[in-house]
Design a protein around this motif. Structure first.
Motif, PDB file in Angstrom:
ATOM      1  N   ASN B  61       0.675  -1.460  -0.075  1.00 42.11           N
ATOM      2  CA  ASN B  61       0.002   0.099  -0.221  1.00 42.11           C
ATOM      3  C   ASN B  61       1.069   1.289  -0.196  1.00 42.11           C
ATOM      4  O   ASN B  61       0.343   1.789   0.538  1.00 42.11           O
ATOM      5  N   ARG B  65       2.048   6.027  -3.308  1.00 44.39           N
ATOM      6  CA  ARG B  65       2.182   8.020  -2.158  1.00 44.39           C
ATOM      7  C   ARG B  65       3.484   8.782  -2.464  1.00 44.39           C
ATOM      8  O   ARG B  65       4.430   7.755  -2.768  1.00 44.39           O
TER       9      ARG B  65
ATOM     10  N   ARG C 157      -8.155   1.786  -3.658  1.00 48.35           N
ATOM     11  CA  ARG C 157      -6.883   1.515  -3.145  1.00 48.35           C
ATOM     12  C   ARG C 157      -7.174   1.221  -1.124  1.00 48.35           C
ATOM     13  O   ARG C 157      -7.593   0.785  -0.144  1.00 48.35           O
ATOM     14  N   ASP C 158      -8.387   2.269  -0.908  1.00 44.46           N
ATOM     15  CA  ASP C 158      -8.437   2.537   0.769  1.00 44.46           C
ATOM     16  C   ASP C 158      -9.611   2.150   0.959  1.00 44.46           C
ATOM     17  O   ASP C 158      -9.379   1.557   2.261  1.00 44.46           O
ATOM     18  N   THR C 159     -10.713   2.521  -0.038  1.00 46.75           N
ATOM     19  CA  THR C 159     -11.496   1.438   0.553  1.00 46.75           C
ATOM     20  C   THR C 159     -11.917   0.136   0.071  1.00 46.75           C
ATOM     21  O   THR C 159     -12.345  -0.640   0.966  1.00 46.75           O
ATOM     22  N   GLU C 161      -9.351  -1.882   1.514  1.00 48.52           N
ATOM     23  CA  GLU C 161      -8.541  -1.702   2.585  1.00 48.52           C
ATOM     24  C   GLU C 161      -9.410  -1.981   3.665  1.00 48.52           C
ATOM     25  O   GLU C 161      -9.263  -2.641   4.495  1.00 48.52           O
ATOM     26  N   SER C 162      -9.786  -0.755   3.128  1.00 51.23           N
ATOM     27  CA  SER C 162     -11.175  -0.778   5.265  1.00 51.23           C
ATOM     28  C   SER C 162     -11.786  -1.993   4.840  1.00 51.23           C
ATOM     29  O   SER C 162     -12.816  -1.955   5.903  1.00 51.23           O
TER      30      SER C 162
ATOM     31  N   ASN D  19     -11.660   9.468   7.960  1.00 50.05           N
ATOM     32  CA  ASN D  19     -10.067   9.050   8.665  1.00 50.05           C
ATOM     33  C   ASN D  19     -10.371  10.799   8.918  1.00 50.05           C
ATOM     34  O   ASN D  19      -9.440  11.141  10.173  1.00 50.05           O
ATOM     35  N   ILE D  62      -3.197  10.771   8.188  1.00 52.23           N
ATOM     36  CA  ILE D  62      -4.681  10.162   8.224  1.00 52.23           C
ATOM     37  C   ILE D  62      -5.423  10.140   7.539  1.00 52.23           C
ATOM     38  O   ILE D  62      -6.666  10.470   6.192  1.00 52.23           O
ATOM     39  N   ARG D  65      -6.704  10.588   3.505  1.00 53.34           N
ATOM     40  CA  ARG D  65      -6.911   8.870   3.265  1.00 53.34           C
ATOM     41  C   ARG D  65      -8.498   8.212   2.991  1.00 53.34           C
ATOM     42  O   ARG D  65      -9.030   9.295   3.725  1.00 53.34           O
ATOM     43  N   GLY D 258     -12.783   6.769  -2.742  1.00 56.00           N
ATOM     44  CA  GLY D 258     -11.894   6.457  -1.979  1.00 56.00           C
ATOM     45  C   GLY D 258     -11.268   8.267  -1.565  1.00 56.00           C
ATOM     46  O   GLY D 258     -11.963   9.219  -2.610  1.00 56.00           O
TER      47      GLY D 258
END
Lengths: 258, 258, 258, 258
Positions: B61, B65, C157-159, C161-162, D19, D62, D65, D258
């Motif tokens: 992940n 970034r 990607r973020d969602t 992971e969640s 977040n 965070i 994100r 996202g």
């Protein structure tokens, strides 16, 4: 009063969303059987009687564009009552029954004077990135300006973590700290410096010192261009020196109007 | 030579894509049964022997970034051969057989010296937004830096058309005009000012004068920060005065590294 | 041969960057004293003799727009040699000495036939998001298409992971897996499914199983629309069922051409 | 009641901004001398007593994100009063005095039951992209979801003009047309189809027919996923067939989170 034909203009600093507002006004007017004309370059077009016809197709495919298809300018001569009287007269000659003004505080004062003195019916749409129109929760353009600044802060955040530098981000706002404040809160900035406050630089220094002691490695400070210390290039050396830390400056300027 | 354990570090200015490169190196190594460690904050971590173990999950992940999870710094002491010899010695003590360096020209000179003098096997991944590594078509980070600058130009374009202002956009590049040049061409700028050239300001003025005569209303000039005239704030008044036009300055700075 | 007047057209699927290419061609021609006309809607405009004059101002402020100001279409009748002969004849009548074609493989075949059969001088600019023009490293539009897909992957990607969901992202590519492949590598996808390969679905399933065992919680699979299993809506249930995992589908479609 | 230690969880579909909300809650609590713990994966973590301590550093970096660092899930067992009583009991054993729930309507019903039945003090932060929480003007995540959809529409607009195709864009919203409606208005769509309305497809067809007659070449229709006709893939053939026009479908799905 039965209106058959209206003028519209954009005035003062341009704001993203002005084109969407023009389009919405024109399409609504068309549906109601009202003709619309667009004055060019703000009040200066009104004074000169310079306008274009605006029908549904003329405002096609502009909704997503920044700036304003009508152009805008500041028009100091419109402060003169005689100039306003003349403009009102020209409007009558051109068969234009009323005026829609998209702009900020100053533009609205001009519109109000035109109405009070010359009997021209005016309507105002608050269009300014500064969000400083009384009675309006969010003026047209403010949200985009804040989001543009937030994108910059997101970009800086990663590089700040990597290098341990402080970043000063100058956002728009000559007399208004609205963009700076909202950007700082939404972006999680370490500090914010605005024209409306005066002792905040010491406060920012103190707060950053505290978070540095807790191990925070990267700090972003948002500065309104109109701060008395002279924008980001004025504020950065003061804070950088006080904390003995390397820093860099970003000036977003008119990208926030796009 | 059979390598079992490699070090990796990021050095010099950080560049977007460094994390993706770290991830790719680690995942490839893992697949080949090679361990990886990441030195912290560039060569200064190598000198101090400060590193972390990097397995597949450690680089999960991070691909999207900006910056570098390993941190980076400039490390002047690494110019000293004794410091390099000591670092090579520490690597052996830590059981690290070779070194991957992600960085630019200066970082590579350090890596080469380490290899030539101390027999440490090194590999370099060109990672710099300046695109000034010889033999490399596009260094890691260059594309992102140019695209960030292009987005700013797109935003300025609409507001420029609306207001008739000139905009000066300062992009990164202390000694390299690569970002400025590519941004100017891809963004259709009216002019570009770079460290490598010297008489271009007069040329830009002349060219803008010509296009103004043809009716072009908005002009965007891209300026590399390292230009001898002093970046955008140095160049803008010269050109603005020569053409007697209002102008504004944008300084993109480290947003291009995000 | 001394050319005084050239035609330009965009053909096949539109690609971001076509407008920039039109602009560059027109401005270069103008500088060299050559006139340019733009045929409308690809070869169908050439056949009908439908064109507009293109001078420097006509291509102002289009560099950043997706699509093509000239319009584009597929034109099956241009496969007919008689239609081509007629088009070449019309060009002569209109005083147009040569033709610039911005398009992909099919468009180039048409251009070549026009040249071989009718003696019209043609030049081709590879403009296709599919990056499938032989001899060209990156065709116009490919980079933007990949970057649009990458932005979507960053958002997912973020969602992912969640929520622990699998995501299938369908990108363009009826016969070409170029966008899918580059997006998958650059975005760190867990798998990729392309028209050129046939047994890769089993391979993807196996690989995801392995990374799930190591604790990876989120998986993104990139699917080219033209894959034989039927795009993302065809592939997703196969993989989702094999792994007994919830999944969602994203279809990026023409957003990649913007 | 004097609270010393609070729990926080995210529940239901994840929303961008969750977040930032977690961070704001933790930092405020810390400043007031209150400890915070984060329950993992929504109510299922509360039921299992699975949580992590959250201090100021735990929520560093965070804010930008998407998704939620605490994870989220739907937890059907929490509908059972016995399970809720057990969870409340576990909270007491863990010394947790109250609960902050970030989620939508369903999550809030669970929180209210926990408070009413078990005397646990709860506070709710409306976090859902659907903007369907009563009494809240804009729930956390809604603005980002709309802006993501608007970006897609901007990208489609240029290619639509170039090719004359219709585009159907499916946005999220199983039972709520809020995203679809706001996206359609802000993006200047030709039509919108939502779960709350039933005869709108005929209306959209009629309206497009009118604008086609006026020369409009490109049409974008926004469809909420939960529309009874079956999302964009259900609606598109109906409208495409009625108007005899080529069309393409885009499904934005979870990119909006996202």
């Amino acid at each position: 009063m039965d209106m058959k034909r209206l003028g519209i203009l954009t005035s003062g600093g341009d704001a993203p969303g002005m084109n969407a507002a023009i389009r919405a006004a024109v399409r609504t007017a068309t549906r109601l059987g009202v003709q619309m004309v667009g004055y060019l370059d703000g009040y200066s077009g009104l004074v000169r009687g310079a306008f274009v016809e605006l029908d549904d197709r003329a405002v096609g495919n502009i909704i997503q564009r920044g700036g304003t298809i009508l152009g805008t300018s500041r028009c100091p001569e419109f402060l003169d009552p005689e100039v306003r009287a003349q403009a009102a007269n020209q409007m009558k000659l051109d068969g234009i029954d009323g005026l829609i003004v998209i702009g900020g505080d100053g533009s609205f004062r001009g519109a109000l004077a035109l109405q009070d003195e010359c009997g021209v019916a005016v309507a105002g749409l608050p269009g300014t990135i500064d969000n400083d129109v009384w009675g309006t929760e969010e003026s047209i353009g403010f949200d985009t300006a804040v989001n543009t600044a937030l994108l910059a802060i997101d970009q800086l955040r990663d590089t700040g973590e990597s290098t341990g530098m402080m970043f000063f981000v100058e956002v728009m706002g000559r007399t208004s700290g609205a963009i700076a404040l909202h950007t700082a809160v939404a972006g999680g900035a370490a500090g914010v410096v605005v024209p409306e406050a005066h002792a905040e630089i010491d406060h920012v220094i103190e707060r950053i010192r505290e978070t540095m002691a807790k191990g925070k490695r990267s700090h972003i400070i948002v500065v309104a261009e109109g701060d008395e210390a002279g924008g980001a290039f004025g504020v950065a050396p003061i804070i950088g020196k006080a904390l003995d830390r390397p820093y860099r400056v970003v000036v977003l300027g008119h990208t926030q109007r796009g």
